[in-house]
Motif scaffolding. Sequence first.
Motif, PDB file in Angstrom:
ATOM      1  N   GLU A  32     -12.924 -27.220  13.466  1.00  0.00           N
ATOM      2  CA  GLU A  32     -13.810 -25.982  13.326  1.00  0.00           C
ATOM      3  C   GLU A  32     -13.253 -24.958  12.732  1.00  0.00           C
ATOM      4  OE1 GLU A  32     -14.711 -24.739  17.444  1.00  0.00           O
ATOM      5  OE2 GLU A  32     -15.881 -26.718  18.112  1.00  0.00           O
ATOM      6  N   ALA A  33     -13.901 -24.549  11.609  1.00  0.00           N
ATOM      7  CA  ALA A  33     -13.731 -23.632  10.649  1.00  0.00           C
ATOM      8  C   ALA A  33     -14.203 -22.077  11.022  1.00  0.00           C
ATOM      9  CB  ALA A  33     -14.151 -23.794   9.242  1.00  0.00           C
ATOM     10  N   GLU A  34     -13.377 -21.338  11.626  1.00  0.00           N
ATOM     11  CA  GLU A  34     -13.809 -20.068  12.123  1.00  0.00           C
ATOM     12  C   GLU A  34     -13.442 -18.755  11.214  1.00  0.00           C
ATOM     13  OE1 GLU A  34     -11.396 -17.118  15.335  1.00  0.00           O
ATOM     14  OE2 GLU A  34     -12.269 -18.948  16.288  1.00  0.00           O
ATOM     15  N   PRO A  35     -14.762 -18.485  10.839  1.00  0.00           N
ATOM     16  CA  PRO A  35     -14.436 -17.292   9.738  1.00  0.00           C
ATOM     17  C   PRO A  35     -13.535 -16.184  10.207  1.00  0.00           C
ATOM     18  CG  PRO A  35     -16.870 -17.911  10.081  1.00  0.00           C
ATOM     19  CD  PRO A  35     -16.017 -18.609  11.120  1.00  0.00           C
ATOM     20  N   LEU A  36     -12.723 -15.802   9.439  1.00  0.00           N
ATOM     21  CA  LEU A  36     -11.817 -14.560   9.580  1.00  0.00           C
ATOM     22  C   LEU A  36     -12.409 -13.291   9.518  1.00  0.00           C
ATOM     23  CD1 LEU A  36      -8.746 -15.800   7.763  1.00  0.00           C
ATOM     24  CD2 LEU A  36      -9.208 -16.058  10.239  1.00  0.00           C
ATOM     25  N   ILE A  56      -5.310 -24.828  -2.764  1.00  0.00           N
ATOM     26  CA  ILE A  56      -6.584 -25.111  -1.869  1.00  0.00           C
ATOM     27  C   ILE A  56      -6.441 -24.568  -0.413  1.00  0.00           C
ATOM     28  CG2 ILE A  56      -8.132 -26.890  -1.091  1.00  0.00           C
ATOM     29  CD1 ILE A  56      -7.802 -28.200  -3.904  1.00  0.00           C
ATOM     30  N   LEU A  57      -5.185 -25.243   0.024  1.00  0.00           N
ATOM     31  CA  LEU A  57      -4.741 -24.480   1.511  1.00  0.00           C
ATOM     32  C   LEU A  57      -4.991 -23.103   1.510  1.00  0.00           C
ATOM     33  CD1 LEU A  57      -1.900 -26.567   2.898  1.00  0.00           C
ATOM     34  CD2 LEU A  57      -4.295 -26.525   3.773  1.00  0.00           C
ATOM     35  N   ALA A  58      -4.297 -22.224   0.648  1.00  0.00           N
ATOM     36  CA  ALA A  58      -4.249 -20.836   0.453  1.00  0.00           C
ATOM     37  C   ALA A  58      -5.903 -20.331   0.617  1.00  0.00           C
ATOM     38  CB  ALA A  58      -3.447 -20.205  -0.561  1.00  0.00           C
ATOM     39  N   THR A  59      -6.548 -20.791  -0.492  1.00  0.00           N
ATOM     40  CA  THR A  59      -7.863 -20.388  -0.500  1.00  0.00           C
ATOM     41  C   THR A  59      -8.533 -20.691   0.618  1.00  0.00           C
ATOM     42  OG1 THR A  59      -7.809 -21.140  -2.951  1.00  0.00           O
ATOM     43  CG2 THR A  59      -9.975 -20.799  -2.202  1.00  0.00           C
ATOM     44  N   LEU A  60      -8.479 -21.824   1.552  1.00  0.00           N
ATOM     45  CA  LEU A  60      -9.438 -21.912   2.758  1.00  0.00           C
ATOM     46  C   LEU A  60      -8.659 -21.001   3.749  1.00  0.00           C
ATOM     47  CD1 LEU A  60      -9.538 -25.879   2.808  1.00  0.00           C
ATOM     48  CD2 LEU A  60     -11.349 -24.169   1.889  1.00  0.00           C
ATOM     49  N   LEU A  61      -7.318 -20.578   3.854  1.00  0.00           N
ATOM     50  CA  LEU A  61      -6.842 -19.816   5.123  1.00  0.00           C
ATOM     51  C   LEU A  61      -6.903 -18.616   4.867  1.00  0.00           C
ATOM     52  CD1 LEU A  61      -3.666 -22.014   5.415  1.00  0.00           C
ATOM     53  CD2 LEU A  61      -5.296 -21.946   7.167  1.00  0.00           C
ATOM     54  N   ARG A  62      -7.592 -18.247   3.557  1.00  0.00           N
ATOM     55  CA  ARG A  62      -8.133 -16.726   3.299  1.00  0.00           C
ATOM     56  C   ARG A  62      -9.364 -16.438   4.078  1.00  0.00           C
ATOM     57  NH1 ARG A  62      -7.536 -14.939  -2.940  1.00  0.00           N
ATOM     58  NH2 ARG A  62      -5.737 -13.551  -2.852  1.00  0.00           N
ATOM     59  N   ARG A  63     -10.032 -17.610   4.441  1.00  0.00           N
ATOM     60  CA  ARG A  63     -11.537 -17.132   5.071  1.00  0.00           C
ATOM     61  C   ARG A  63     -11.563 -17.636   6.407  1.00  0.00           C
ATOM     62  NH1 ARG A  63     -15.538 -18.707   0.055  1.00  0.00           N
ATOM     63  NH2 ARG A  63     -16.931 -18.493   1.924  1.00  0.00           N
ATOM     64  N   PHE A  64     -10.742 -18.650   6.734  1.00  0.00           N
ATOM     65  CA  PHE A  64     -11.029 -19.396   7.904  1.00  0.00           C
ATOM     66  C   PHE A  64      -9.739 -19.667   8.708  1.00  0.00           C
ATOM     67  CE2 PHE A  64     -13.999 -21.333   4.885  1.00  0.00           C
ATOM     68  CZ  PHE A  64     -15.122 -21.021   5.456  1.00  0.00           C
ATOM     69  N   ARG A  65      -9.888 -19.746   9.910  1.00  0.00           N
ATOM     70  CA  ARG A  65      -8.950 -20.327  11.041  1.00  0.00           C
ATOM     71  C   ARG A  65      -9.449 -21.493  11.513  1.00  0.00           C
ATOM     72  NH1 ARG A  65      -8.444 -16.077  13.607  1.00  0.00           N
ATOM     73  NH2 ARG A  65      -6.286 -15.447  13.336  1.00  0.00           N
ATOM     74  N   ASN A  78      -1.900 -24.460 -16.391  1.00  0.00           N
ATOM     75  CA  ASN A  78      -2.943 -24.081 -16.992  1.00  0.00           C
ATOM     76  C   ASN A  78      -4.041 -24.650 -16.081  1.00  0.00           C
ATOM     77  OD1 ASN A  78      -1.841 -22.720 -19.178  1.00  0.00           O
ATOM     78  ND2 ASN A  78      -1.874 -24.568 -20.624  1.00  0.00           N
ATOM     79  N   LEU A  79      -3.922 -25.590 -15.289  1.00  0.00           N
ATOM     80  CA  LEU A  79      -5.159 -26.289 -14.574  1.00  0.00           C
ATOM     81  C   LEU A  79      -5.224 -25.618 -13.180  1.00  0.00           C
ATOM     82  CD1 LEU A  79      -4.244 -29.989 -15.346  1.00  0.00           C
ATOM     83  CD2 LEU A  79      -5.815 -28.507 -16.379  1.00  0.00           C
ATOM     84  N   ALA A  80      -4.626 -24.390 -13.026  1.00  0.00           N
ATOM     85  CA  ALA A  80      -4.541 -23.804 -11.513  1.00  0.00           C
ATOM     86  C   ALA A  80      -6.051 -23.357 -11.446  1.00  0.00           C
ATOM     87  CB  ALA A  80      -3.385 -22.660 -11.502  1.00  0.00           C
ATOM     88  N   PRO A  81      -6.722 -22.707 -12.346  1.00  0.00           N
ATOM     89  CA  PRO A  81      -7.900 -21.967 -12.016  1.00  0.00           C
ATOM     90  C   PRO A  81      -9.012 -22.888 -11.800  1.00  0.00           C
ATOM     91  CG  PRO A  81      -7.032 -21.135 -14.057  1.00  0.00           C
ATOM     92  CD  PRO A  81      -6.303 -22.143 -13.631  1.00  0.00           C
ATOM     93  N   VAL A  82      -8.747 -24.210 -12.117  1.00  0.00           N
ATOM     94  CA  VAL A  82      -9.691 -25.305 -11.548  1.00  0.00           C
ATOM     95  C   VAL A  82      -9.370 -25.642 -10.136  1.00  0.00           C
ATOM     96  CG1 VAL A  82     -10.494 -27.807 -12.082  1.00  0.00           C
ATOM     97  CG2 VAL A  82      -9.852 -26.489 -14.166  1.00  0.00           C
ATOM     98  N   MET A  83      -8.298 -25.607  -9.891  1.00  0.00           N
ATOM     99  CA  MET A  83      -8.076 -25.854  -8.376  1.00  0.00           C
ATOM    100  C   MET A  83      -8.452 -24.790  -7.451  1.00  0.00           C
ATOM    101  SD  MET A  83      -4.145 -27.293  -9.063  1.00  0.00           S
ATOM    102  CE  MET A  83      -3.706 -28.661  -9.968  1.00  0.00           C
ATOM    103  N   SER A  84      -8.462 -23.491  -7.721  1.00  0.00           N
ATOM    104  CA  SER A  84      -8.659 -22.595  -7.034  1.00  0.00           C
ATOM    105  C   SER A  84     -10.305 -22.377  -6.853  1.00  0.00           C
ATOM    106  CB  SER A  84      -8.211 -21.161  -7.384  1.00  0.00           C
ATOM    107  OG  SER A  84      -8.392 -20.788  -8.821  1.00  0.00           O
ATOM    108  N   ALA A  85     -11.128 -22.710  -8.155  1.00  0.00           N
ATOM    109  CA  ALA A  85     -12.339 -22.815  -8.144  1.00  0.00           C
ATOM    110  C   ALA A  85     -12.924 -23.822  -7.317  1.00  0.00           C
ATOM    111  CB  ALA A  85     -12.918 -22.885  -9.576  1.00  0.00           C
ATOM    112  N   ALA A  86     -12.346 -25.037  -7.327  1.00  0.00           N
ATOM    113  CA  ALA A  86     -12.779 -26.203  -6.352  1.00  0.00           C
ATOM    114  C   ALA A  86     -12.553 -25.751  -4.733  1.00  0.00           C
ATOM    115  CB  ALA A  86     -12.038 -27.435  -6.647  1.00  0.00           C
ATOM    116  N   GLY A  87     -11.345 -24.805  -4.478  1.00  0.00           N
ATOM    117  CA  GLY A  87     -11.165 -24.609  -3.192  1.00  0.00           C
ATOM    118  C   GLY A  87     -12.186 -23.567  -2.626  1.00  0.00           C
ATOM    119  N   GLU A  88     -12.842 -22.566  -3.512  1.00  0.00           N
ATOM    120  CA  GLU A  88     -13.776 -21.775  -3.268  1.00  0.00           C
ATOM    121  C   GLU A  88     -15.132 -22.593  -3.112  1.00  0.00           C
ATOM    122  OE1 GLU A  88     -13.403 -18.805  -2.526  1.00  0.00           O
ATOM    123  OE2 GLU A  88     -11.688 -18.134  -3.155  1.00  0.00           O
ATOM    124  N   ARG A  89     -15.326 -23.147  -3.804  1.00  0.00           N
ATOM    125  CA  ARG A  89     -16.547 -24.246  -3.522  1.00  0.00           C
ATOM    126  C   ARG A  89     -16.624 -24.764  -1.992  1.00  0.00           C
ATOM    127  NH1 ARG A  89     -15.919 -25.129  -9.076  1.00  0.00           N
ATOM    128  NH2 ARG A  89     -15.084 -27.344  -8.505  1.00  0.00           N
TER     129      ARG A  89
END
Length: 454
Positions: free
Chosen positions: A450-454, A415-424, A122-133
């Motif tokens: 360095e976070a390189e946008p995908l 959080i890892l998956a959220t970040l790897l959707r957007r960066f290398r 039930n707490l997963a949405p809090v985790m994904s929201a923090a990853g997006e921020r």
Amino acid sequence: MTEQSPIPAPAIPVRAPLATRPLGVLASLRAARGNLLTIIPEMATRVPMISGRTGARWHMVMEPGAIRRMLLEELPNYPKSMVTKNMLRPAIGESMFIAEGAHWRWQRRAAAPTFSHRNVSNLAPVMSAAGERCADRLAAAGPRAVNIYEEMVTTTFEVISDVTFSGGEAFGRDAVHRAIDGYIAEAGRMSLFDVLGLPDWVPRPGRMRSSGALKDMKRVADSAIADRAARGSEGIPDLLDLLMEGEDPETQRRMNRAELRDNLLTFIVAGHETTALALSWSLYLLAFDEAAQERALAEVAALDDGPVSGDDLARLPWLRHVVDEALRLYPPAGIVSRTALAQDELCGREIRPGDTVMIPIYALHRNHMLWETPDAFSPDRWTGGKPERYAYLPFGDGPRICIGASFAIQEAVIILATLLRRFRFRRVSRRDPEPVMIITIRPEGGVWLEAEPL
């Protein structure tokens, strides 16, 4: 017959320099205050057990059967050492992390439903929201090196504060964060008094200096608990709601205000620090091994649109292997320490009452008797299943295994998956972190990527 070229040895990510010669009392103290990992003998990565004397008798155990005896079969005979309790009791009192025997058991039973699969999911949405921020902050930083460790600490602290005190105006996130860091910096370093085995009523100067931070931290937690008791819960229950409702099914006992505070502070301290470390080391390792990162990027790209959810974890096996491997190479607790209460035998060696018996998890996870190419980063080693029981202890094991382990793994993968959707992520030349243990194994100098946008 043509001569075949030798297979190149795998590249080795950063590792701590272990001791190559015996250390006396003062040398042990200097090493422990700078980097506790450096008191571990290099030989501990190749043998089942090492014993010695530094003020008092000690043993380091790396044999899974003997560890099972300590953590399961003879658990009451091996309580947490006084050194551990001296460091942590001022901050978290007699919470379930410190408590022993019946006092630990009833707290554990009362808190167990809080970390059920349903509640954690039930707490997963809090985790994904923090990853997006976090991803938004990295994007705003532009094309430059960023200290990923600081970002992960911020992100996981957002998660733990949101799932612990959701909507609580009385919770001062920054104040608690500063207090935690201040306490670890001052009180987390081993004292000469600890090495010599002096009783805990003898004051430790570092812990005295940190008393102001502790008072602030406890005051903020007490205010938040009082605020929740006054206004009640709203929406999906958070950790505080669940703990306040928690009841030991055997004794019907519930936590009082002080017990709630101490256990909440335990979850806050452990819940953000350990996951931030797992994320930081995972991202360092993915930047270190570009092929492993490409596999992770491909796996994440195959997810459905929308925020990463708890249901996505089953579709991210490679990313889970990366986290498992990061926790093997850089376990949050590099050493755990116990004090033997009664005569025993481990690996055919005599254990006397009062002996300090350590499990150097850092060395256990790199022991050549248990792991192939133990210093190499190899997520593929997890594709064949789990390792031998009690050979892999990122969350401990036995009845006292970390109650929040599933929470931490879910948070790290989301959080890892959220970040790897957007960066290398790319390494920064000559800025590799150094594994240094005070209470946990932190990346000294930060994890600069360095976070390189995908």
